[in-house]
Design an enzyme around this catalytic site. Sequence first.
Site, PDB file in Angstrom:
ATOM      1  N   HIS A   1      17.647 -17.372  22.920  1.00 49.55           N
ATOM      2  CA  HIS A   1      19.091 -17.492  22.647  1.00 49.55           C
ATOM      3  C   HIS A   1      19.829 -16.492  23.532  1.00 49.55           C
ATOM      4  O   HIS A   1      19.752 -15.290  23.315  1.00 49.55           O
ATOM      5  CB  HIS A   1      19.381 -17.217  21.171  1.00 49.55           C
ATOM      6  CG  HIS A   1      20.845 -17.246  20.866  1.00 49.55           C
ATOM      7  ND1 HIS A   1      21.598 -18.396  20.976  1.00 49.55           N
ATOM      8  CD2 HIS A   1      21.718 -16.273  20.499  1.00 49.55           C
ATOM      9  CE1 HIS A   1      22.860 -18.126  20.673  1.00 49.55           C
ATOM     10  NE2 HIS A   1      22.962 -16.846  20.392  1.00 49.55           N
TER      11      HIS A   1
ATOM     12  N   ASP B   1      23.178 -15.131  24.832  1.00 49.29           N
ATOM     13  CA  ASP B   1      24.633 -15.076  24.654  1.00 49.29           C
ATOM     14  C   ASP B   1      25.341 -14.923  25.990  1.00 49.29           C
ATOM     15  O   ASP B   1      24.996 -14.045  26.778  1.00 49.29           O
ATOM     16  CB  ASP B   1      25.005 -13.890  23.753  1.00 49.29           C
ATOM     17  CG  ASP B   1      24.628 -14.146  22.314  1.00 49.29           C
ATOM     18  OD1 ASP B   1      25.005 -15.197  21.790  1.00 49.29           O
ATOM     19  OD2 ASP B   1      23.932 -13.288  21.720  1.00 49.29           O
TER      20      ASP B   1
ATOM     21  N   ASP C   1      23.614 -20.233  16.594  1.00 46.33           N
ATOM     22  CA  ASP C   1      24.191 -18.943  16.213  1.00 46.33           C
ATOM     23  C   ASP C   1      25.631 -18.973  15.699  1.00 46.33           C
ATOM     24  O   ASP C   1      26.008 -18.081  14.946  1.00 46.33           O
ATOM     25  CB  ASP C   1      24.079 -17.967  17.394  1.00 46.33           C
ATOM     26  CG  ASP C   1      24.259 -16.512  16.984  1.00 46.33           C
ATOM     27  OD1 ASP C   1      24.060 -16.201  15.789  1.00 46.33           O
ATOM     28  OD2 ASP C   1      24.598 -15.671  17.840  1.00 46.33           O
TER      29      ASP C   1
ATOM     30  N   HIS D   1      30.513 -18.111  21.644  1.00 48.25           N
ATOM     31  CA  HIS D   1      30.715 -17.690  20.251  1.00 48.25           C
ATOM     32  C   HIS D   1      30.822 -16.180  20.048  1.00 48.25           C
ATOM     33  O   HIS D   1      30.945 -15.732  18.912  1.00 48.25           O
ATOM     34  CB  HIS D   1      29.642 -18.305  19.337  1.00 48.25           C
ATOM     35  CG  HIS D   1      28.238 -17.979  19.724  1.00 48.25           C
ATOM     36  ND1 HIS D   1      27.514 -18.768  20.572  1.00 48.25           N
ATOM     37  CD2 HIS D   1      27.422 -16.967  19.388  1.00 48.25           C
ATOM     38  CE1 HIS D   1      26.299 -18.252  20.736  1.00 48.25           C
ATOM     39  NE2 HIS D   1      26.224 -17.153  20.026  1.00 48.25           N
TER      40      HIS D   1
HETATM   41 ZN   LIG Z   1      24.689 -15.786  19.906  1.00 51.07          ZN
END
Ligand SMILES: [Zn+2]
Length: 939
Positions: free
Chosen positions: A53, A55, A177, A419
Amino acid sequence: MAAVSLPLAALLPLLCGCVCVCACVRARACVRVQSCHATKPNLLNVHLVPHTHDDVGWLKTVDQYYYGDRNDIQHAGVQYILDSVVDQLLKNPDRRFIYVETAFFYRWWKRQSADVRRTVRRLVDEGRLEFVNGGWCMSDEATTHYSAVIDQMTMGLRFLNDTFGPCGRPRVAWHIDPFGHAREHASMFAQMGYDGFFFGRLDYQDRSRRRIAREQELLWRASDSLTPPMADLFTGILPNGYNPPEGFCWDQSCDDPPIRDDPDLEDYNVDDVVKRFLAIANTQAKVYKTNHIIMTMGSDFQYENANLWYKNLDKLIRYVNGRQANGSRVHALYSTPSCYLQELHRANLTWALKTDDFFPYADDAHDLWTGYFTSRPALKRYERISNGNLQTCNQLEILIKWPPYVVLPEKAMAVAQHHDAVSGTEKQHVADDYARRLAGGWLRCQVLVSNSLAALSGSTAERIYCDKLNVSVCPLTESSSKFSVNVYNPLARPVSWPVRLPVNGTSYKVSDAEGENKYSGDVVPLSAATRAVRRNRGFAVNELVFQARAPPLGFTTYSVSLLRDGPPAASTRRRTPTAGKPSRPSIYDCFLRVTFDPDTGLLSGLSNLETKQTIKLTQNFYWYNASDGNNSKSDQPSGAYIFRPNSSTPFVISRTAKTETVQEVRQWFSPWVSQVVRLHGDSRALELEWTVGPLPIDDDLGKEVITRLDSSIQTAEYFYTDSNGREILQRKKDFRPTWILRQSEPVAGNYYPINSRAFIKDEVDQLTVVTDRSQGGSSIQNGSLEIMLHRRLLYDDVRGVAEPLNETSALFPEGLVVRGRLLLSLDRPPTAADAHRPLAQQAVLGRWSPCLQFSGLQAALPPAVHLLTLTQWDEDSVLLRLEHQFQSRESKENSRPVTVNLQKLFSTLEILGASELNLSANQWKDEMKRFHWTPQTGM
Ligand SMILES: [Zn+2]
Ligand SMILES: *[C@@H]1O[C@H](CO)[C@@H](O)[C@H](O)[C@H]1NC(C)=O
Ligand SMILES: *[C@@H]1O[C@H](CO)[C@@H](O)[C@H](O)[C@H]1NC(C)=O
Ligand SMILES: *[C@@H]1O[C@H](CO)[C@@H](O)[C@H](O)[C@H]1NC(C)=O
Ligand SMILES: *[C@@H]1O[C@H](CO)[C@@H](O)[C@H](O)[C@H]1NC(C)=O
Ligand SMILES: *[C@@H]1O[C@H](CO)[C@@H](O)[C@H](O)[C@H]1NC(C)=O
Ligand SMILES: *[C@@H]1O[C@H](CO)[C@@H](O)[C@H](O)[C@H]1NC(C)=O
């Protein structure tokens, strides 16, 4: 090209005409032989999904994450992850990996050799490396606007299609997420052709109920306007958020024991590992419906040294499956979300149906993730303005045909949808980086706009962009006695908008494009609040106000010249001096009347003079005292993510206010809260321009400032908020449509995201508030609607960001000052949508400032149709999205189907042909085939 008919109240652009001159070449479909591993029909199949994951900015900036820079903040380097995973996939053809964030993949791909690219293409073709989601980023769902989400998805998916062809097309949406899930996102994903959707976070109460009912996999019917299954999306809730099961994390960042499988060495643990794994698998199977379960084997920025994960996963699969010879009923396999989804589809079951959304998200009784709906209000506004600028730039590039392929701010915009970006949940230096990117994009866009205007008007006069009009700063208008103003309208219908310019003179002549001196232009003195917020950036003493009208997708120009200089005499003409007590109990124009309480100076009533409606309406500002975590019930403080007031009763900021001028009332609530209440003559909305900050913290109390409208409308606990700026959802206090709520946070637990509007209504009155950015809001009392405007907090809320949300800036070292506006309208419920839909589009796209008159359209589009996208696609085609912007049954007039004749749409473009695409423009509409899923109810 024949006319295209939009289906009844089709909400999203069902029509995406790619206007091609050439015959569009159809690429082959993705044909894969056995890319999914075989499963065993009579066993429990455990789909192990290796993933990372990544970001697109959070504790570090997107580029720092890419390079693995600033590992002192967080150890994370995406370039190494992709290098390492590709190597490891080659070592064993059974291995699988999914990749999600195209912003990173694109950065990496650019730097790869032809050799590596060839290898990666093969891995993709064989389904060993699979793209899921595939947007530029994994967007936030609470604070994004659908138009920006569609754009960022389109960009990422286009890169994948251009680079990998049909096998690069993600089949599954993957939002593991984001902190709550919007119905409009699900609707968009369905219209983008995804077969299914997986996510990790939902309310803890909802989760426990769904586990028992085996409803963690469901069918989301994401629109009440689109005919099923157009907006139906199969939705799976992942078992551990997105982490591996406890004890099975083999990344270099984890401490779980590796599989020690040499019996000659110390600590042989295969039996123990297998036993634990089987126990976890069997437990998990009890809360899902089929004999297939999924385990996410990875987490934040994992797989930087992928050998660790893969070596142990290879062994895990071998040893777990080895037990089948001894009667074990569990089969483990390398898998991907689409392989897992395919098995669920084959199971041919019926699935629970859901029609509401997944907001708000709580991970415990006092841990409501509703603060980020408002966190970083200035960044949220800047992102929204940037979206308007980008759309304008895209349109101009086409209408003016000047010069193609300018690098536009779309990458900056796409990254800002992440996000932890527009959500406001990043560290301060990362928020600054997002803003810097948006500013850079805007600079490039300005070049294009200047060129376009010059080409159109034949004038090469110096042009400046007044982008600080929100604080009444514009060097040109302040210092010139003669200037012209260009106004561009990115909407497909004529728009009238008040222009306010800072000036130093007292009387001006304003003439329009035809040179007629139609407007005198009002000059009003600059308010004390505006002087305070502009700081030393300007010197104007007055504001010149006039109403500008611009044609659809077009410009208009106004010439302004000074008539009289001298002391700000204009103000005496208008001002009614007030010394504490307001003398004027109301202001009005042809459409609205606003009354004020003579004792408190607060707004006290609103009338719509056309419909003859009047409501009692009091408005004031309040602040919630943020919990510092020192509380008997829970130690959760309020922070960037979480809203946790110490008490449900907010402090009123002040009861005194003062008023001035004819159609404008200025109110002063405290040194850090002021407001201007305005009517515009030409618009049917009341403007509330609020200025909030710097929020004082010398009392050591974190503050969350709201404005609250208390009306006589009988709301019976219902209120309405939009979903990503599109469809409207009904909300009810202390209630969730799909489970019985135990309410533990009476205020924060009733907050919902508002992206563009919210309303309350009863049988006869509807009060709608249109916002200029995403904010959180609620209706806690009957007849009331509150909107959170600004927050300043002294504690971190322990969700990783490790900084209190305590915004300052170079200009406001003592605390950020934020200004914004709310537009209020009062209508009869059956026709309210006719007013607030266009208003919301206008607030989103704005008009901006600053030849002659020009319209890119031959005629305005019908009111129901919104021109969502008009952008250059490649050398000889453009991408056009037309949207039916009314929900079904929302408007008697406008919810009906509409027909638009493309051929007669544009004034400067000749259309030679058109092909229809899906919403994200990465698949031809006629090739779009999605899995069919059956809801439990048989609908
Ligand atoms: Zn995230
Ligand atoms: C299967 O069971 C037999 C007999 O209990 C045992 O000897 C053998 O080690 C087991 N094999 C595995 C893979 O567990
Ligand atoms: C799925 O189930 C339905 C009824 O439950 C049945 O009619 C249909 O044939 C099944 N489809 C497949 C592909 O098995
Ligand atoms: C603006 O107007 C004020 C008041 O009339 C005057 O004092 C000031 O010099 C003017 N500034 C400029 C730059 O014209
Ligand atoms: C908040 O910011 C102010 C101004 O920079 C600073 O003085 C104060 O220490 C900060 N407080 C916290 C808790 O970070
Ligand atoms: C004014 O708008 C700019 C962006 O154009 C933004 O950065 C700034 O924070 C805004 N000012 C206030 C006081 O809201
Ligand atoms: C996908 O990319 C291919 C080239 O790789 C192109 O021919 C095709 O038109 C693209 N598909 C869409 C829907 O744009």
